[in-house]
Write a protein that holds these residues in place. Sequence first.
Motif, mmCIF file in Angstrom:
data_model
loop_
_atom_site.group_PDB
_atom_site.id
_atom_site.type_symbol
_atom_site.label_atom_id
_atom_site.label_comp_id
_atom_site.label_asym_id
_atom_site.label_seq_id
_atom_site.Cartn_x
_atom_site.Cartn_y
_atom_site.Cartn_z
ATOM 1 N N LEU A 64 0.817 -1.217 0.000
ATOM 2 C CA LEU A 64 0.000 0.000 0.000
ATOM 3 C C LEU A 64 0.847 1.261 0.000
ATOM 4 C CD1 LEU A 64 -2.750 -1.080 2.546
ATOM 5 C CD2 LEU A 64 -2.958 -0.928 0.064
ATOM 6 N N ARG A 117 -6.679 -2.431 -2.599
ATOM 7 C CA ARG A 117 -6.419 -1.148 -1.957
ATOM 8 C C ARG A 117 -7.741 -0.519 -1.552
ATOM 9 N NH1 ARG A 117 -1.338 1.252 -3.025
ATOM 10 N NH2 ARG A 117 -0.048 -0.094 -4.300
ATOM 11 N N PHE A 118 -7.849 -0.169 -0.285
ATOM 12 C CA PHE A 118 -9.011 0.545 0.233
ATOM 13 C C PHE A 118 -8.548 1.897 0.737
ATOM 14 C CE2 PHE A 118 -10.217 -3.939 1.223
ATOM 15 C CZ PHE A 118 -11.325 -4.022 0.397
ATOM 16 N N ASP A 119 -9.499 2.675 1.213
ATOM 17 C CA ASP A 119 -9.176 3.917 1.895
ATOM 18 C C ASP A 119 -8.381 3.571 3.154
ATOM 19 O OD1 ASP A 119 -9.417 6.751 2.377
ATOM 20 O OD2 ASP A 119 -10.856 6.229 3.959
ATOM 21 N N THR A 120 -7.543 4.487 3.606
ATOM 22 C CA THR A 120 -6.688 4.231 4.763
ATOM 23 C C THR A 120 -7.489 3.830 5.988
ATOM 24 O OG1 THR A 120 -5.111 5.851 3.924
ATOM 25 C CG2 THR A 120 -4.881 5.212 6.228
ATOM 26 N N ARG A 121 -8.629 4.468 6.206
ATOM 27 C CA ARG A 121 -9.449 4.140 7.370
ATOM 28 C C ARG A 121 -9.982 2.713 7.306
ATOM 29 N NH1 ARG A 121 -13.068 9.344 7.029
ATOM 30 N NH2 ARG A 121 -12.028 9.410 5.032
ATOM 31 N N ILE A 122 -10.367 2.272 6.122
ATOM 32 C CA ILE A 122 -10.871 0.907 5.954
ATOM 33 C C ILE A 122 -9.736 -0.091 6.200
ATOM 34 C CG2 ILE A 122 -11.939 -0.718 4.349
ATOM 35 C CD1 ILE A 122 -13.780 1.545 5.205
ATOM 36 N N ASN A 123 -8.549 0.206 5.685
ATOM 37 C CA ASN A 123 -7.388 -0.664 5.917
ATOM 38 C C ASN A 123 -7.119 -0.822 7.413
ATOM 39 O OD1 ASN A 123 -7.053 -0.780 3.142
ATOM 40 N ND2 ASN A 123 -5.484 0.800 3.115
#
Length: 140
Positions: A64, A117-123
């Motif tokens: 990421l 790859r997701f949004d940082t918050r989802i990760n």
Amino acid sequence: MYLKTTFIKQFLLLATLFLLAVTCFYSRLTDTTITDLTSGFSHPLEGWDHIVTMLGVGIWAAQLRGKAIWLLPTTFVGVMSLGGISGAAKYLAVPSAEILIVLSCLVFSVLIIRKVRFDTRINVLIVAFFAFFHGYAHGA
């Protein structure tokens, strides 16, 4: 032709990781060792499911790039500590913690293989969810 070979390789890798996870889960069910403080610390080093997941978090964070390189492993360790405290204090009973640990091996394997790859918050939420159960297994 290339797509077919790639699919076969990914399928074989996923099947191998699944069989490894099932083996680790089965060995956890048949383990009858005495639990004490040292077993909580040695548990992640002796259990392949924990090693696979910890490596998976690191590899996924490296894929990421950016903030994820330090944010995901830090989140894993921090939330795992909270889960460990919860397990040691017998604050709540989680009967399916080992199943979720094996599931985390599979989820992180898929995220790495598919380069998701997701949004940082989802990760962070994905890592924190599974980290809690890893910590709970250390403390319980």
